[in-house]
Design a protein around this motif. Structure first.
Motif, PDB file in Angstrom:
ATOM      1  N   ALA A 199      29.457  50.400  73.670  1.00  0.00           N
ATOM      2  CA  ALA A 199      28.945  50.837  72.376  1.00  0.00           C
ATOM      3  C   ALA A 199      29.984  51.561  71.530  1.00  0.00           C
ATOM      4  CB  ALA A 199      27.730  51.735  72.566  1.00  0.00           C
ATOM      5  N   THR A 200      31.065  52.042  72.137  1.00  0.00           N
ATOM      6  CA  THR A 200      32.108  52.735  71.395  1.00  0.00           C
ATOM      7  C   THR A 200      33.277  51.785  71.220  1.00  0.00           C
ATOM      8  OG1 THR A 200      31.420  54.864  72.295  1.00  0.00           O
ATOM      9  CG2 THR A 200      33.628  54.751  71.338  1.00  0.00           C
ATOM     10  N   VAL A 201      33.743  51.634  69.978  1.00  0.00           N
ATOM     11  CA  VAL A 201      34.856  50.732  69.693  1.00  0.00           C
ATOM     12  C   VAL A 201      35.929  51.460  68.903  1.00  0.00           C
ATOM     13  CG1 VAL A 201      33.428  48.639  69.773  1.00  0.00           C
ATOM     14  CG2 VAL A 201      33.782  49.800  67.596  1.00  0.00           C
ATOM     15  N   VAL A 202      37.165  50.937  69.014  1.00  0.00           N
ATOM     16  CA  VAL A 202      38.307  51.529  68.337  1.00  0.00           C
ATOM     17  C   VAL A 202      39.324  50.421  68.101  1.00  0.00           C
ATOM     18  CG1 VAL A 202      39.472  52.214  70.494  1.00  0.00           C
ATOM     19  CG2 VAL A 202      39.901  53.509  68.404  1.00  0.00           C
ATOM     20  N   ALA A 203      40.106  50.533  67.042  1.00  0.00           N
ATOM     21  CA  ALA A 203      41.210  49.601  66.812  1.00  0.00           C
ATOM     22  C   ALA A 203      42.395  50.081  67.644  1.00  0.00           C
ATOM     23  CB  ALA A 203      41.586  49.550  65.332  1.00  0.00           C
ATOM     24  N   VAL A 204      43.057  49.148  68.340  1.00  0.00           N
ATOM     25  CA  VAL A 204      44.157  49.518  69.226  1.00  0.00           C
ATOM     26  C   VAL A 204      45.333  48.567  69.066  1.00  0.00           C
ATOM     27  CG1 VAL A 204      42.597  50.489  70.970  1.00  0.00           C
ATOM     28  CG2 VAL A 204      43.344  48.118  71.191  1.00  0.00           C
ATOM     29  N   TYR A 205      46.514  49.074  69.417  1.00  0.00           N
ATOM     30  CA  TYR A 205      47.677  48.206  69.587  1.00  0.00           C
ATOM     31  C   TYR A 205      47.625  47.755  71.038  1.00  0.00           C
ATOM     32  CZ  TYR A 205      52.413  46.712  70.543  1.00  0.00           C
ATOM     33  OH  TYR A 205      53.487  45.982  70.946  1.00  0.00           O
ATOM     34  N   ASP A 249      32.256  51.066  81.380  1.00  0.00           N
ATOM     35  CA  ASP A 249      32.283  51.972  82.532  1.00  0.00           C
ATOM     36  C   ASP A 249      33.624  51.911  83.260  1.00  0.00           C
ATOM     37  OD1 ASP A 249      29.691  52.793  82.009  1.00  0.00           O
ATOM     38  OD2 ASP A 249      28.791  51.351  83.393  1.00  0.00           O
ATOM     39  N   ALA A 250      34.304  50.771  83.170  1.00  0.00           N
ATOM     40  CA  ALA A 250      35.580  50.584  83.866  1.00  0.00           C
ATOM     41  C   ALA A 250      36.795  50.974  83.023  1.00  0.00           C
ATOM     42  CB  ALA A 250      35.717  49.133  84.303  1.00  0.00           C
ATOM     43  N   GLY A 251      36.599  51.333  81.774  1.00  0.00           N
ATOM     44  CA  GLY A 251      37.710  51.671  80.875  1.00  0.00           C
ATOM     45  C   GLY A 251      37.544  50.974  79.539  1.00  0.00           C
ATOM     46  N   TRP A 252      38.650  50.697  78.874  1.00  0.00           N
ATOM     47  CA  TRP A 252      38.621  50.044  77.569  1.00  0.00           C
ATOM     48  C   TRP A 252      38.867  48.545  77.739  1.00  0.00           C
ATOM     49  CZ3 TRP A 252      37.109  52.499  73.233  1.00  0.00           C
ATOM     50  CH2 TRP A 252      37.085  53.883  73.263  1.00  0.00           C
ATOM     51  N   GLU A 253      37.970  47.731  77.184  1.00  0.00           N
ATOM     52  CA  GLU A 253      38.109  46.277  77.232  1.00  0.00           C
ATOM     53  C   GLU A 253      38.482  45.762  75.847  1.00  0.00           C
ATOM     54  OE1 GLU A 253      35.277  42.395  77.844  1.00  0.00           O
ATOM     55  OE2 GLU A 253      34.904  44.139  79.142  1.00  0.00           O
ATOM     56  N   GLU A 266      44.675  54.764  74.729  1.00  0.00           N
ATOM     57  CA  GLU A 266      45.987  55.391  74.552  1.00  0.00           C
ATOM     58  C   GLU A 266      46.753  54.862  73.346  1.00  0.00           C
ATOM     59  OE1 GLU A 266      49.140  54.164  77.405  1.00  0.00           O
ATOM     60  OE2 GLU A 266      47.495  53.047  78.332  1.00  0.00           O
ATOM     61  N   HIS A 267      46.436  53.664  72.872  1.00  0.00           N
ATOM     62  CA  HIS A 267      47.117  53.097  71.714  1.00  0.00           C
ATOM     63  C   HIS A 267      46.166  52.986  70.510  1.00  0.00           C
ATOM     64  CE1 HIS A 267      50.605  52.220  74.139  1.00  0.00           C
ATOM     65  NE2 HIS A 267      49.849  51.589  75.013  1.00  0.00           N
ATOM     66  N   ALA A 268      45.281  53.959  70.342  1.00  0.00           N
ATOM     67  CA  ALA A 268      44.288  53.928  69.269  1.00  0.00           C
ATOM     68  C   ALA A 268      44.953  54.007  67.903  1.00  0.00           C
ATOM     69  CB  ALA A 268      43.291  55.060  69.430  1.00  0.00           C
ATOM     70  N   LEU A 269      44.474  53.164  66.990  1.00  0.00           N
ATOM     71  CA  LEU A 269      44.965  53.141  65.613  1.00  0.00           C
ATOM     72  C   LEU A 269      43.866  53.507  64.627  1.00  0.00           C
ATOM     73  CD1 LEU A 269      47.019  49.821  65.804  1.00  0.00           C
ATOM     74  CD2 LEU A 269      47.893  52.164  65.950  1.00  0.00           C
ATOM     75  N   SER A 270      42.697  53.904  65.144  1.00  0.00           N
ATOM     76  CA  SER A 270      41.576  54.300  64.299  1.00  0.00           C
ATOM     77  C   SER A 270      40.762  55.355  65.031  1.00  0.00           C
ATOM     78  CB  SER A 270      40.678  53.093  63.981  1.00  0.00           C
ATOM     79  OG  SER A 270      39.961  52.683  65.139  1.00  0.00           O
ATOM     80  N   GLU A 271      39.845  55.961  64.307  1.00  0.00           N
ATOM     81  CA  GLU A 271      38.886  56.865  64.928  1.00  0.00           C
ATOM     82  C   GLU A 271      37.901  56.005  65.717  1.00  0.00           C
ATOM     83  OE1 GLU A 271      38.662  60.280  64.547  1.00  0.00           O
ATOM     84  OE2 GLU A 271      40.504  60.274  63.365  1.00  0.00           O
ATOM     85  N   PRO A 272      37.468  56.438  66.903  1.00  0.00           N
ATOM     86  CA  PRO A 272      36.447  55.677  67.614  1.00  0.00           C
ATOM     87  C   PRO A 272      35.111  55.778  66.876  1.00  0.00           C
ATOM     88  CG  PRO A 272      37.056  57.656  68.836  1.00  0.00           C
ATOM     89  CD  PRO A 272      37.935  57.598  67.642  1.00  0.00           C
ATOM     90  N   VAL A 273      34.357  54.682  66.879  1.00  0.00           N
ATOM     91  CA  VAL A 273      33.033  54.655  66.268  1.00  0.00           C
ATOM     92  C   VAL A 273      32.033  54.117  67.279  1.00  0.00           C
ATOM     93  CG1 VAL A 273      33.857  54.424  63.892  1.00  0.00           C
ATOM     94  CG2 VAL A 273      33.381  52.377  65.226  1.00  0.00           C
ATOM     95  N   ASP A 274      30.789  54.518  67.112  1.00  0.00           N
ATOM     96  CA  ASP A 274      29.717  54.058  67.986  1.00  0.00           C
ATOM     97  C   ASP A 274      28.864  53.019  67.278  1.00  0.00           C
ATOM     98  OD1 ASP A 274      30.398  55.752  70.097  1.00  0.00           O
ATOM     99  OD2 ASP A 274      29.069  57.359  69.397  1.00  0.00           O
ATOM    100  N   LEU A 275      28.530  51.975  68.016  1.00  0.00           N
ATOM    101  CA  LEU A 275      27.540  50.997  67.583  1.00  0.00           C
ATOM    102  C   LEU A 275      26.215  51.497  68.150  1.00  0.00           C
ATOM    103  CD1 LEU A 275      29.602  47.810  68.411  1.00  0.00           C
ATOM    104  CD2 LEU A 275      29.292  48.868  66.173  1.00  0.00           C
ATOM    105  N   VAL A 276      25.378  52.039  67.284  1.00  0.00           N
ATOM    106  CA  VAL A 276      24.144  52.702  67.682  1.00  0.00           C
ATOM    107  C   VAL A 276      23.029  51.668  67.820  1.00  0.00           C
ATOM    108  CG1 VAL A 276      22.486  54.494  67.023  1.00  0.00           C
ATOM    109  CG2 VAL A 276      24.894  54.749  66.412  1.00  0.00           C
ATOM    110  N   GLY A 277      22.195  51.814  68.843  1.00  0.00           N
ATOM    111  CA  GLY A 277      21.032  50.958  69.017  1.00  0.00           C
ATOM    112  C   GLY A 277      21.316  49.607  69.648  1.00  0.00           C
ATOM    113  N   LEU A 278      22.452  49.459  70.321  1.00  0.00           N
ATOM    114  CA  LEU A 278      22.780  48.171  70.946  1.00  0.00           C
ATOM    115  C   LEU A 278      21.748  47.751  71.983  1.00  0.00           C
ATOM    116  CD1 LEU A 278      26.634  48.092  71.603  1.00  0.00           C
ATOM    117  CD2 LEU A 278      25.325  46.810  69.920  1.00  0.00           C
ATOM    118  N   ASP A 279      21.228  48.717  72.732  1.00  0.00           N
ATOM    119  CA  ASP A 279      20.275  48.376  73.790  1.00  0.00           C
ATOM    120  C   ASP A 279      19.013  47.718  73.241  1.00  0.00           C
ATOM    121  OD1 ASP A 279      21.979  49.347  75.730  1.00  0.00           O
ATOM    122  OD2 ASP A 279      21.056  51.337  75.761  1.00  0.00           O
ATOM    123  N   GLY A 280      18.658  48.024  72.003  1.00  0.00           N
ATOM    124  CA  GLY A 280      17.454  47.454  71.415  1.00  0.00           C
ATOM    125  C   GLY A 280      17.638  46.087  70.795  1.00  0.00           C
TER     126      GLY A 280
END
Length: 145
Positions: free
Chosen positions: A134-140, A106-110, A58-72
């Motif tokens: 795997a999805t990250v965003v800059a937030v206030y 799975d529980a929300g944004w950490e 809800e307080h996003a300050l950037s576009e969300p981005v995915d970190l691809v291939g984390l499982d590997g």
């Protein structure tokens, strides 16, 4: 250790640049660097296909981005995630140092422990393991990180 895939300009404290693989999203201002025993070919940073800015924190300050291939990723010693943010999105009276990186779980944004570079308008989290999502965003985050 392994040979880096790209010349690293984003150091991780305590690690030599030659031990760091760095990946950048050119249009999103996001970068990730990792030191691990095994980095899959598909590892990288990309525009999020799962989350739009409206679906993000809800307080996003950037576009969300995915970190691809984390499982590997295996044997992660350190990971640094850097995201550019828009300071004009801060609420009135908010401190610009109260910006953090949040990862979708799975529980929300950490919110991750993060450091803000006011000059470059970036926020950085340095972890000793894979991030919780795997999805990250800059937030206030209101100074709660």
């Amino acid at each position: 250790m392994y040979i880096p895939l790209l010349e690293s300009s984003m150091s991780i404290p305590g690690y030599r640049p030659s031990d760091t693989a760095e990946f950048a999203l050119e249009f999103g201002g996001a970068r990730a660097a990792v030191v691990a025993s095994d980095v899959p070919d598909e590892f990288g940073v990309d525009d999020s296909v799962r989350w739009s800015p409206a679906d993000a924190h809800e307080h996003a300050l950037s576009e969300p981005v995915d970190l691809v291939g984390l499982d590997g990723l295996a044997g992660v010693s350190a990971m640094r995630i850097e995201v550019g943010y828009d300071p004009t999105g801060l609420p009135p009276g908010a401190s610009p140092t109260d910006v953090a990186i949040a990862a979708k779980t799975d529980a929300g944004w950490e919110t991750l422990d993060s450091t803000v570079d006011l000059t470059e308008t970036t926020v950085t989290a340095v972890l000793n393991e894979r991030p919780p999502g795997a999805t990250v965003v800059a937030v206030y985050d209101g100074g709660e990180h």
